[in-house]
Design a protein around this motif. Structure first.
Motif, mmCIF file in Angstrom:
data_model
loop_
_atom_site.group_PDB
_atom_site.id
_atom_site.type_symbol
_atom_site.label_atom_id
_atom_site.label_comp_id
_atom_site.label_asym_id
_atom_site.label_seq_id
_atom_site.Cartn_x
_atom_site.Cartn_y
_atom_site.Cartn_z
ATOM 1 N N ALA A 150 133.611 105.670 76.832
ATOM 2 C CA ALA A 150 132.513 105.174 75.997
ATOM 3 C C ALA A 150 132.018 103.821 76.486
ATOM 4 O O ALA A 150 130.795 103.561 76.518
ATOM 5 C CB ALA A 150 132.976 105.072 74.542
ATOM 6 N N ILE A 151 132.933 102.951 76.874
ATOM 7 C CA ILE A 151 132.535 101.627 77.382
ATOM 8 C C ILE A 151 131.781 101.764 78.692
ATOM 9 O O ILE A 151 130.787 101.056 78.937
ATOM 10 C CB ILE A 151 133.780 100.733 77.534
ATOM 11 C CG1 ILE A 151 134.317 100.347 76.155
ATOM 12 C CG2 ILE A 151 133.457 99.479 78.345
ATOM 13 C CD1 ILE A 151 135.661 99.642 76.194
ATOM 14 N N GLU A 152 132.226 102.678 79.537
ATOM 15 C CA GLU A 152 131.505 102.890 80.807
ATOM 16 C C GLU A 152 130.071 103.332 80.544
ATOM 17 O O GLU A 152 129.127 102.862 81.187
ATOM 18 C CB GLU A 152 132.230 103.934 81.655
ATOM 19 C CG GLU A 152 131.526 104.206 82.986
ATOM 20 C CD GLU A 152 132.258 105.222 83.837
ATOM 21 O OE1 GLU A 152 131.925 105.345 85.032
ATOM 22 O OE2 GLU A 152 133.157 105.915 83.304
ATOM 23 N N GLN A 153 129.886 104.226 79.579
ATOM 24 C CA GLN A 153 128.544 104.727 79.293
ATOM 25 C C GLN A 153 127.637 103.631 78.759
ATOM 26 O O GLN A 153 126.493 103.462 79.212
ATOM 27 C CB GLN A 153 128.622 105.883 78.295
ATOM 28 C CG GLN A 153 129.226 107.147 78.861
ATOM 29 C CD GLN A 153 129.266 108.280 77.858
ATOM 30 O OE1 GLN A 153 128.899 108.109 76.689
ATOM 31 N NE2 GLN A 153 129.704 109.458 78.288
ATOM 32 N N VAL A 154 128.127 102.850 77.797
ATOM 33 C CA VAL A 154 127.252 101.857 77.170
ATOM 34 C C VAL A 154 126.966 100.697 78.111
ATOM 35 O O VAL A 154 125.839 100.185 78.164
ATOM 36 C CB VAL A 154 127.848 101.370 75.828
ATOM 37 C CG1 VAL A 154 129.037 100.438 76.039
ATOM 38 C CG2 VAL A 154 126.778 100.683 74.993
ATOM 39 N N ILE A 199 130.186 89.727 69.503
ATOM 40 C CA ILE A 199 131.431 90.385 69.889
ATOM 41 C C ILE A 199 131.398 91.802 69.347
ATOM 42 O O ILE A 199 130.971 92.037 68.212
ATOM 43 C CB ILE A 199 132.652 89.631 69.335
ATOM 44 C CG1 ILE A 199 132.838 88.294 70.077
ATOM 45 C CG2 ILE A 199 133.921 90.467 69.453
ATOM 46 C CD1 ILE A 199 133.955 87.427 69.508
ATOM 47 N N LEU A 200 131.852 92.763 70.160
ATOM 48 C CA LEU A 200 131.984 94.151 69.732
ATOM 49 C C LEU A 200 133.479 94.467 69.709
ATOM 50 O O LEU A 200 134.120 94.562 70.758
ATOM 51 C CB LEU A 200 131.247 95.070 70.708
ATOM 52 C CG LEU A 200 130.985 96.519 70.297
ATOM 53 C CD1 LEU A 200 130.084 97.196 71.324
ATOM 54 C CD2 LEU A 200 132.252 97.342 70.115
ATOM 55 N N LEU A 202 132.264 107.809 68.813
ATOM 56 C CA LEU A 202 132.452 106.498 69.435
ATOM 57 C C LEU A 202 131.303 106.192 70.388
ATOM 58 O O LEU A 202 130.779 105.069 70.400
ATOM 59 C CB LEU A 202 133.784 106.449 70.181
ATOM 60 C CG LEU A 202 134.125 105.100 70.829
ATOM 61 C CD1 LEU A 202 134.225 103.996 69.777
ATOM 62 C CD2 LEU A 202 135.417 105.193 71.631
ATOM 63 N N ASP A 203 130.891 107.176 71.177
ATOM 64 C CA ASP A 203 129.746 106.983 72.074
ATOM 65 C C ASP A 203 128.508 106.557 71.290
ATOM 66 O O ASP A 203 127.789 105.625 71.673
ATOM 67 C CB ASP A 203 129.430 108.284 72.827
ATOM 68 C CG ASP A 203 130.508 108.665 73.827
ATOM 69 O OD1 ASP A 203 131.281 107.774 74.230
ATOM 70 O OD2 ASP A 203 130.566 109.853 74.202
ATOM 71 N N MET A 204 128.260 107.243 70.176
ATOM 72 C CA MET A 204 127.078 106.956 69.361
ATOM 73 C C MET A 204 127.156 105.563 68.743
ATOM 74 O O MET A 204 126.163 104.819 68.733
ATOM 75 C CB MET A 204 126.918 108.008 68.263
ATOM 76 C CG MET A 204 125.675 107.842 67.412
ATOM 77 S SD MET A 204 125.528 109.153 66.148
ATOM 78 C CE MET A 204 125.420 110.602 67.207
ATOM 79 N N ALA A 205 128.339 105.185 68.258
ATOM 80 C CA ALA A 205 128.495 103.868 67.632
ATOM 81 C C ALA A 205 128.220 102.759 68.633
ATOM 82 O O ALA A 205 127.495 101.796 68.330
ATOM 83 C CB ALA A 205 129.899 103.731 67.058
ATOM 84 N N ALA A 240 126.452 102.909 71.385
ATOM 85 C CA ALA A 240 125.035 102.918 71.758
ATOM 86 C C ALA A 240 124.182 102.270 70.674
ATOM 87 O O ALA A 240 123.236 101.513 70.973
ATOM 88 C CB ALA A 240 124.565 104.346 72.021
ATOM 89 N N GLN A 241 124.485 102.544 69.412
ATOM 90 C CA GLN A 241 123.722 101.948 68.316
ATOM 91 C C GLN A 241 123.903 100.431 68.283
ATOM 92 O O GLN A 241 122.951 99.683 68.053
ATOM 93 C CB GLN A 241 124.149 102.562 66.982
ATOM 94 C CG GLN A 241 123.697 104.000 66.787
ATOM 95 C CD GLN A 241 124.225 104.618 65.510
ATOM 96 O OE1 GLN A 241 125.111 104.070 64.852
ATOM 97 N NE2 GLN A 241 123.698 105.782 65.156
ATOM 98 N N ILE A 242 125.113 99.978 68.523
ATOM 99 C CA ILE A 242 125.364 98.534 68.537
ATOM 100 C C ILE A 242 124.641 97.875 69.700
ATOM 101 O O ILE A 242 124.010 96.821 69.548
ATOM 102 C CB ILE A 242 126.879 98.262 68.603
ATOM 103 C CG1 ILE A 242 127.535 98.669 67.282
ATOM 104 C CG2 ILE A 242 127.152 96.789 68.898
ATOM 105 C CD1 ILE A 242 129.052 98.674 67.326
ATOM 106 N N ALA A 243 124.708 98.482 70.875
ATOM 107 C CA ALA A 243 124.027 97.909 72.042
ATOM 108 C C ALA A 243 122.525 97.833 71.809
ATOM 109 O O ALA A 243 121.879 96.844 72.175
ATOM 110 C CB ALA A 243 124.332 98.741 73.290
#
Length: 414
Positions: A156-160, A259-260, A328-331, A333-336
């Motif tokens: 997930a971190i790699e994607q965002v 901070i995330l 987790l991926d969606m969360a 992405a929404q935060i970014a």
């Protein structure tokens, strides 16, 4: 500035049409070289062919004829078009004024046709430190995958970070530090920097979820067995957040700072020092002179109430919960997307902040100067920031062209 789809690069161009030029240009001669009016030591304009033997007319009054400043009283200038004496900034006719100004009551004021001076604007990427839980429970399995929580978090971190690499300045911290009794504060393992996705994901690629007593053992594949498994309390959320208070890389006056937090469990009560639990530390971060927002994601077995309390204290209202990999991926992405910038720096300083006008897609209605659903200008950083619906329109790609105009309340032509 026009673009094909959406504002996804760190650098954007837009037109800032400046109506007030600081210099009056004379007509271009036959060689194609523009000749500028000469300037006297007191800032007044003089004729190109001034006779140095001319005697100053100390009895000249406003409106008296002149050929150069020496024909006028001290402190006056000779207006270039009307050939009259008067104070600097004054005029006899419109042609005495710089481009973009007209003569009203013998003063040059903004008016007439807007000029065509082009400015560039550049996005100001915010700072975002990802703080990742490395407690032993991150070795737990994730439903509908053959991966554990640590491995899913890495993906997930790699994607965002890859998707937002040009829009956000990422950094990475992990916690606990897995020393002593396990309650130590986490550490920054990849400092915040521009286009940092490769560095962050390169670090995470060297780690696996198998635990070790000190978090730095290496398995037979050469990978770091990175999770803590001391058997002691290890989820030092408050300590780790508090350690980032006054962190210089998150005290950047020119950028938003955030901070995330990604955690899979409740904070260990024995890790709380001096009452600085997760929500308290998040409030301390957000309460600084340069506030640091805290976004909180509860992954796997996280405590829902604690995640929401951290987010509320950290200025982001509510936390995110994710039990599945896709969640987790969606969360993230929404935060970014929430963090991604709507702030743009001008490459020159407008003469008067009260004479700035902003237009989307040449719409003459303009964008209001409004901190809720419009824009604001910060003279300290020379930036324009869009808010609310205006910001969302930029991020969504609805807006193709931004024009920032000085002096004339109308979008530029072309």
């Amino acid at each position: 500035m026009s673009r094909a789809s959406s504002f996804t690069s760190a650098s954007l161009l837009a037109l800032l049409s400046i109506a007030c030029a600081n210099e009056t240009e004379r007509p271009t001669d036959t060689t194609g070289v523009t000749t500028l009016a000469a300037t006297s030591t007191d800032g007044s304009e003089t004729a190109d062919s001034a006779d140095t033997t001319t005697t100053t007319n100390t009895n000249a009054d406003d409106g008296d004829p002149c050929t150069n400043a020496d024909d006028c009283a001290p402190g006056q200038v000779c207006y270039p078009a009307s050939g009259e004496c008067g104070p600097a900034g004054g005029c006899g006719i419109d042609d005495d004024c710089p481009e973009g100004q007209i003569c009203e009551d013998n003063l040059c004021v903004i008016g007439g046709e807007c000029g065509g001076f082009e400015f560039s604007i550049e996005a100001v990427p915010p700072n975002l430190l990802i703080m990742l839980d490395r407690s032993g429970s991150m070795d737990g399995s994730v439903p509908n995958t053959n991966l554990n929580r640590w491995e899913v978090a890495k993906v997930a971190i790699e994607q965002v970070t890859t998707s937002f690499d040009e829009q956000i300045r990422f950094g990475l911290a992990t916690y606990s530090a897995c020393v002593g009794n396990g309650c130590s504060a986490g550490t920054v393992v990849v400092p915040i920097a521009d286009q940092n996705a490769a560095a962050i994901n390169g670090f995470l690629a060297t780690t696996v979820g198998a635990g070790s007593n000190n978090g730095d053992n290496v398995n037979n594949q050469g990978l770091i067995e990175y999770l803590c498994d001391s058997g002691d309390p290890e989820t030092s959320t408050g300590k780790s957040l508090q350690a980032q208070v006054a962190n210089p890389s998150l005290q950047d006056l020119e950028r938003d700072n955030a901070i995330l937090l990604i955690t899979d469990g409740a904070e260990s009560g024995s890790c709380v020092d001096n009452g600085n639990d997760g929500p308290t530390a998040a409030g301390n971060l957000f309460g600084q002179a340069i506030p640091v927002k805290v976004f909180a994601v509860g992954f796997g077995g996280a405590n829902v109430g604690e995640v929401n309390d951290i987010a509320e204290a950290g200025g982001t209202e509510t936390g995110y919960l994710a039990d599945q990999a896709a969640e987790l991926d969606m969360a993230l992405a929404q935060i970014a997307n929430a963090v991604a910038t709507c702030t743009f720096e001008l490459d020159q300083v407008p003469p008067d902040p009260n004479e700035i006008f902003v237009f989307f897609d040449k719409d003459p209605a303009g964008v209001p100067n409004d901190p809720n659903n419009g824009w604001t200008y910060d003279p300290m950083t020379n930036t324009v920031t869009f808010h609310g619906t205006a910001c969302e329109a930029i991020k969504s790609g609805v807006i193709v062209d931004i024009d920032i105009v000085y002096g004339c309340n109308e979008p530029p032509i072309g």
